[in-house]
Design a protein around this motif. Structure first.
Motif, mmCIF file in Angstrom:
data_model
loop_
_atom_site.group_PDB
_atom_site.id
_atom_site.type_symbol
_atom_site.label_atom_id
_atom_site.label_comp_id
_atom_site.label_asym_id
_atom_site.label_seq_id
_atom_site.Cartn_x
_atom_site.Cartn_y
_atom_site.Cartn_z
ATOM 1 N N SER A 179 58.249 24.306 43.536
ATOM 2 C CA SER A 179 57.027 23.927 43.484
ATOM 3 C C SER A 179 56.822 22.837 44.727
ATOM 4 C CB SER A 179 56.988 22.877 42.424
ATOM 5 O OG SER A 179 57.194 23.375 41.100
ATOM 6 N N TYR A 207 58.864 19.578 46.041
ATOM 7 C CA TYR A 207 60.262 19.869 45.535
ATOM 8 C C TYR A 207 61.167 19.895 47.053
ATOM 9 C CZ TYR A 207 64.862 21.510 44.047
ATOM 10 O OH TYR A 207 66.103 21.891 43.638
ATOM 11 N N TYR A 234 56.622 16.602 42.416
ATOM 12 C CA TYR A 234 55.901 17.710 42.396
ATOM 13 C C TYR A 234 55.120 17.600 41.052
ATOM 14 C CZ TYR A 234 60.140 18.772 39.447
ATOM 15 O OH TYR A 234 61.037 18.899 38.377
ATOM 16 N N GLU A 235 54.025 18.539 41.419
ATOM 17 C CA GLU A 235 53.073 18.697 39.958
ATOM 18 C C GLU A 235 53.633 19.811 39.096
ATOM 19 O OE1 GLU A 235 49.255 19.207 41.389
ATOM 20 O OE2 GLU A 235 49.089 17.219 42.319
ATOM 21 N N LYS A 236 53.457 19.815 37.819
ATOM 22 C CA LYS A 236 53.650 20.947 37.008
ATOM 23 C C LYS A 236 52.500 21.484 36.392
ATOM 24 C CE LYS A 236 57.937 18.605 35.446
ATOM 25 N NZ LYS A 236 58.473 17.979 34.018
ATOM 26 N N LYS A 243 51.106 24.672 36.927
ATOM 27 C CA LYS A 243 50.391 25.537 37.673
ATOM 28 C C LYS A 243 50.454 27.025 36.919
ATOM 29 C CE LYS A 243 49.743 22.336 40.953
ATOM 30 N NZ LYS A 243 48.323 21.660 40.819
ATOM 31 N N THR A 289 59.845 26.957 34.099
ATOM 32 C CA THR A 289 58.524 27.602 33.687
ATOM 33 C C THR A 289 58.569 27.335 32.186
ATOM 34 O OG1 THR A 289 59.348 29.568 32.525
ATOM 35 C CG2 THR A 289 58.909 29.520 34.939
ATOM 36 N N THR A 333 54.252 26.667 36.006
ATOM 37 C CA THR A 333 55.416 25.911 36.311
ATOM 38 C C THR A 333 55.587 24.606 35.646
ATOM 39 O OG1 THR A 333 53.917 24.443 37.635
ATOM 40 C CG2 THR A 333 54.540 26.566 38.485
ATOM 41 N N ASN A 334 56.910 24.326 35.361
ATOM 42 C CA ASN A 334 57.344 23.471 34.634
ATOM 43 C C ASN A 334 58.578 22.571 35.064
ATOM 44 O OD1 ASN A 334 57.284 21.628 32.270
ATOM 45 N ND2 ASN A 334 58.899 22.787 31.522
ATOM 46 N N GLY A 339 60.951 21.914 39.430
ATOM 47 C CA GLY A 339 60.934 21.891 40.814
ATOM 48 C C GLY A 339 61.176 23.423 41.249
ATOM 49 N N VAL A 343 61.165 26.971 40.340
ATOM 50 C CA VAL A 343 60.471 27.656 39.272
ATOM 51 C C VAL A 343 60.886 29.188 39.068
ATOM 52 C CG1 VAL A 343 58.172 28.312 38.520
ATOM 53 C CG2 VAL A 343 58.399 26.301 40.016
ATOM 54 N N MET A 354 53.388 27.273 45.771
ATOM 55 C CA MET A 354 54.632 27.819 45.862
ATOM 56 C C MET A 354 55.171 27.774 47.300
ATOM 57 S SD MET A 354 55.309 31.760 44.664
ATOM 58 C CE MET A 354 55.532 32.766 45.818
#
Ligand code: AMP
Ligand code: GLY
Length: 429
Positions: A337, A340, A344-346, A348, A368, A377-378, A380, A382, A413
């Motif tokens: 992500s 990282y 970072y955001e989740k 995506k 994920t 994404t869930n 850093g 992925v 990414m």
């Protein structure tokens, strides 16, 4: 048999994939697992650190073998708890997991048994001034490590006194790592190629799996911050038969003996993080579990039955003929992500995975989840996009991996473009 794999990363996806191919397997559960492991067995929503929850689940589902992925539950003693209740575990006891959980324990043991590693000194929180004095009188760079586990953030390579001082302050003054930083190891900076090698052992006997090379820094050319690992390949040509024999004789055999002598028999996977110095291989760190992402490239290179290997090891008498190297090569590039290893955001949306998977290309899920029917994404790290080919040809393995990753997309990414290059430069020399 019914098997439970503990963990939710790319490493556990790779373990689950290998185990799912075993003739010995009845039911496979992954606690808590991820969308990738969900295709291989049943994901069960129990946290990796919820030991009573894991025990209850195992007892009520006739689990015969538990394979523990991450270090935290091992360091906290999950193996002991499960074994006390009659369940077999692939993973060391709490006492043996100190090899990873307490760096000072590992360093003192290596010193006592003459196992090659960087020279070092240990300092305690109330030695703050003494540690600074020491740092004023040494050569740089130097490496400063929090004693306990600190999610990969407890190691600083300091180029000068100022940065060494602030690393010590992080531990002793700002308490950034809590108890893990109340003791530190200050050690000599080593140079050479790094290699990761897994010894699968029942405490006395062992086999070494094909050696891998990880890429810990976030950016190409080993620049930027340390991460959990941005890619790996195996086998690495830096570890030839001569080095392999030195690793066995000078590192693995004496370490297992030391642990037996200390009544802390080490069984499971002993991860040896090594620096291949001009004086021979030296230990950078021991981990008490499989490496991530190294596992993603090492396990697909094994023919035979991995469950047979892990189960006999857990029972106390390893079957060293259960698996063998299949002659191939494998490369894994981690898609991470944006941001990282920092924030970072989740959430995506990830596209392209289904288009690239084939006989020679695996997409391991690491961070994920599924949201409204889509993979998002869930975490850093992925995905681990991993090629596995039948011939030992890293150039081709690299190419297949990067062809695939170019077809995968999520917002932000990032990935390294130079996984395998150190090996390819060596081969082309
Ligand atoms: P560790 O968490 O101990 O594996 O350290 C993270 C990374 O820091 C390693 O993979 C090495 O790249 C680097 N490192 C750790 N210790 C040393 C050392 N003594 N000399 C040189 N590099 C080191
Ligand atoms: N790849 C480094 C580790 O698993 O610790």
């Amino acid at each position: 048999m019914n098997v439970a794999v503990i963990g939710s990363g790319g490493r556990e996806h790779a373990i689950a994939l290998s185990v799912s191919k075993s003739k010995l397997l009845n039911k496979l559960f992954i606690l808590p697992g991820n969308p990738g492991t969900g295709k291989l067995g049943t994901n069960v929503h129990i946290d990796v650190n919820d030991s009573p929850g894991i025990l209850n689940f195992c007892l009520s589902n006739s689990i015969e073998l538990v394979i523990v992925g991450p270090e935290q539950p091992l360091i906290e003693g999950i193996s002991d708890l499960l074994r006390k209740n009659g369940i077999k575990v692939f993973g060391p006891s709490k006492e043996a997991a100190r090899l990873e959980g307490e760096k000072s324990f590992a360093k003192d043991l290596m010193k006592e048994y003459g196992i090659p590693t960087a020279a070092y000194e240990i300092f305690y929180k109330n030695d703050f001034e003494k540690s600074l004095n020491y740092l004023r009188n040494i050569e740089y760079p130097v490496v400063i490590k929090a004693d306990g586990i600190a999610a990969g953030k407890g190691v600083v390579i300091a180029e000068n006194y100022q940065s060494a001082k602030s690393a010590v302050e992080e531990c002793f003054v700002k308490n950034s790592f809590g108890i893990a930083g109340e003791k530190i190891v200050i050690e000599e900076y080593m140079t050479g190629q790094e290699a990761s090698i897994f010894a699968i052992t029942d405490g006395s006997d062992f086999i070494l799996l094909p050696a891998a090379q990880d890429h810990k820094r976030i950016f190409d050319g080993d620049k930027g911050k340390n991460t959990g690992g941005m890619g790996a390949y195996a086998p690495t040509p830096f570890v030839d038969d001569e080095i392999l024999s030195q690793i066995s004789q000078k590192i693995v055999i004496p370490t297992l003996k030391a642990m037996r002598d200390k009544s802390a028999n080490y069984s499971g996977c002993l991860y040896c993080g090594l620096m291949l110095t001009h004086e021979g291989p030296k230990v950078v760190e021991f981990n008490c579990r499989f490496g991530d992402p190294e596992t993603q490239v090492v396990l697909p290179l094994l023919d035979g039955d991995i469950l047979g290997l892990l189960y006999t090891t857990a029972k106390g008498k390893i079957n060293k003929n259960a698996v063998w190297y299949n002659g191939g090569s494998s490369a894994c590039v981690v898609a991470a992500s944006a941001g990282y290893p920092d924030k970072y955001e989740k959430g995506k949306v990830i596209s392209g995975i289904d288009n690239v998977e084939n006989d020679e290309l695996l997409v391991y899920h690491a961070g994920t989840s599924i949201k409204d029917g889509e993979i998002v994404t869930n975490g850093g790290r992925v995905l681990g996009i991993t090629s596995v080919i039948k011939e030992n040809n890293l150039k081709l393995a690299k190419q297949k991996c990067y062809d695939a990753i170019s077809k995968i997309y999520f917002d932000g990414m990032q990935y390294r473009k130079d996984i395998c290059d150190k090996a390819l430069n060596l081969i082309n020399k």
